[in-house]
Motif scaffolding. Structure first.
Motif, short mmCIF file in Angstrom:
data_model
loop_
_atom_site.label_atom_id
_atom_site.label_comp_id
_atom_site.label_asym_id
_atom_site.label_seq_id
_atom_site.Cartn_x
_atom_site.Cartn_y
_atom_site.Cartn_z
N ALA A 13 55.83 -17.83 -56.71
CA ALA A 13 54.69 -18.52 -57.36
C ALA A 13 53.69 -18.62 -56.31
O ALA A 13 52.55 -18.64 -56.58
CB ALA A 13 55.26 -19.54 -58.19
N ILE A 14 54.16 -19.33 -55.11
CA ILE A 14 53.04 -19.59 -54.01
C ILE A 14 52.43 -18.54 -53.56
O ILE A 14 51.20 -18.49 -53.30
CB ILE A 14 53.94 -20.43 -52.81
CG1 ILE A 14 54.49 -21.58 -53.46
CG2 ILE A 14 52.81 -20.32 -51.61
CD1 ILE A 14 55.42 -22.38 -52.44
N GLU A 15 53.09 -17.50 -53.41
CA GLU A 15 52.43 -16.23 -52.98
C GLU A 15 51.34 -15.33 -53.96
O GLU A 15 50.18 -15.01 -53.56
CB GLU A 15 53.33 -15.07 -52.52
CG GLU A 15 54.00 -15.24 -51.38
CD GLU A 15 55.49 -14.27 -51.18
OE1 GLU A 15 55.66 -13.65 -52.05
OE2 GLU A 15 56.07 -14.20 -50.04
N ASP A 16 51.67 -15.72 -55.30
CA ASP A 16 50.83 -14.98 -56.45
C ASP A 16 49.65 -15.92 -56.43
O ASP A 16 48.66 -15.67 -56.48
CB ASP A 16 51.42 -15.28 -57.64
CG ASP A 16 52.59 -14.19 -57.96
OD1 ASP A 16 52.80 -13.11 -57.11
OD2 ASP A 16 53.39 -14.49 -58.93
N LYS A 17 49.77 -17.27 -56.17
CA LYS A 17 48.56 -18.20 -55.96
C LYS A 17 47.50 -17.84 -54.86
O LYS A 17 46.61 -17.77 -55.20
CB LYS A 17 48.98 -19.48 -56.11
CG LYS A 17 47.93 -20.64 -56.12
CD LYS A 17 48.30 -22.10 -56.18
CE LYS A 17 47.15 -23.06 -56.35
NZ LYS A 17 47.53 -24.30 -56.57
N ILE A 18 48.33 -17.77 -53.59
CA ILE A 18 47.59 -17.28 -52.53
C ILE A 18 46.83 -16.05 -52.96
O ILE A 18 45.70 -15.75 -52.49
CB ILE A 18 48.60 -17.34 -51.33
CG1 ILE A 18 48.81 -18.55 -51.18
CG2 ILE A 18 47.78 -16.48 -50.25
CD1 ILE A 18 49.90 -18.61 -49.84
#
Length: 81
Positions: free
Chosen positions: A50-55
């Motif tokens: 989820a963090i990677e997707d947001k970035i």
């Protein structure tokens, strides 16, 4: 975080898997004294995704706003000539 050698991991995998699955621990596995990978729970892995997707979304939005960006159809035309 718990750190363990890859050699010791072979003999303790079941115990360590239980610690990751049921206690949410993160286990750093070392190879030649250096971190090689980390065992994490599915919840931790999902959070990282989820963090990677947001970035990635932030980078995509910034790229869309880039005034020097070329639209795909324009690039295709340029490359054909």
């Amino acid at each position: 975080m718990v750190m363990i050698s890859i050699t010791d991991l072979r003999t303790q995998i079941r115990k360590l898997a239980d610690r990751v699955m049921f206690q949410g621990e993160r286990i750093v596995v070392e190879r030649n004294g250096e971190p090689a990978f980390v065992m994490v729970s599915p919840e931790d892995a999902a959070l990282l995704e989820a963090i990677e997707d947001k970035i990635d979304m932030q980078a995509a939005r910034a790229a869309i706003k880039d005034k020097h960006a070329i639209k795909l159809d324009e690039l295709v035309k340029k490359l054909k000539h």
